[in-house]
Design an enzyme around this catalytic site. Sequence first.
Site, PDB file in Angstrom:
ATOM      1  N   SER A 177       0.820  -1.202   0.000  1.00 34.38           N
ATOM      2  CA  SER A 177       0.000   0.000   0.000  1.00 34.38           C
ATOM      3  C   SER A 177       0.861   1.262   0.000  1.00 34.38           C
ATOM      4  O   SER A 177       1.677   1.445  -0.895  1.00 34.38           O
ATOM      5  CB  SER A 177      -0.951  -0.048   1.210  1.00 34.38           C
ATOM      6  OG  SER A 177      -1.918   0.961   1.134  1.00 34.38           O
ATOM      7  N   HIS A 193      -2.684  -1.333  -4.599  1.00 30.67           N
ATOM      8  CA  HIS A 193      -4.146  -1.363  -4.710  1.00 30.67           C
ATOM      9  C   HIS A 193      -4.689   0.059  -4.693  1.00 30.67           C
ATOM     10  O   HIS A 193      -3.984   0.997  -4.294  1.00 30.67           O
ATOM     11  CB  HIS A 193      -4.761  -2.189  -3.571  1.00 30.67           C
ATOM     12  CG  HIS A 193      -4.483  -1.642  -2.203  1.00 30.67           C
ATOM     13  ND1 HIS A 193      -5.109  -0.519  -1.708  1.00 30.67           N
ATOM     14  CD2 HIS A 193      -3.627  -2.046  -1.227  1.00 30.67           C
ATOM     15  CE1 HIS A 193      -4.672  -0.266  -0.490  1.00 30.67           C
ATOM     16  NE2 HIS A 193      -3.757  -1.179  -0.177  1.00 30.67           N
TER      17      HIS A 193
END
Length: 253
Positions: free
Chosen positions: A118, A141
């Site tokens: 992330s 993501h």
Amino acid sequence: MGTDKMDTKQEQRNKENEEIREMGTMELGKKGNPYGIQLLTIIGEIEGHENVSGNTKATKYEHLLPRLAEAEENDEIEGVLILLNTMGGDVEAGLGIAEMIASLGKPTVSLVLGGSHSIGGPLAVSADYSFIVPSGTMIIHPVRSSGMFIGVIQSYRNMERTQDRITRFIASHSHISQERIVELMLDSTQLVKDVGTMLEGEEAVREGMIDEVGGIHEAFQKLHELIDEERRKKKQEKPDAKPDHFFDDTKKN
């Protein structure tokens, strides 16, 4: 004398242990080491403006930012090694730390251990040179939001702009294009309960996210090279010219 010396060594060791436990940092330019290196660890969750739960390991930006500022100003610190094993966390805090690392005027090397997921992506690429261990992973993501979310177009645009900041930062500090990052972010075929892509060590290098597969030995070796290069540059620099008001008492009227 011998007892006093042992006590001093023990006090120093206790101080170092306390620094590691509380801050996750350590100065390595001691004990005859020819390189002045500041070690920083970014682990667990990147904590933002709210404290994470007591059972979660976290990296606090209020701990790291002063250390990075000190590394920039302290002449004894010649380079910074960043070890990462993070699940991600607060976007603002993560980007703030990443921008701070990227703006340092001293050599920096990052090493991804375990994972850098992330917002850990920008942190991994923020250094001058990045490594990932063969079994290391990076998950890319789309931006998520926690808490209350108002389902209007303005909320979507705000998240889109935040995502653009992240992808733009990664692209400008690595060898992967912003378009490719977005493509990996929106891949719906890899993760079971999420959209995105998980890159393992070699894949992260092939995609251009990370510079090289390697471990702690390679990371130190590269940082030593960068520090040596910086030392050579300083030696080659010409001394500053004397100011106009400089008084030279060797000259006679």
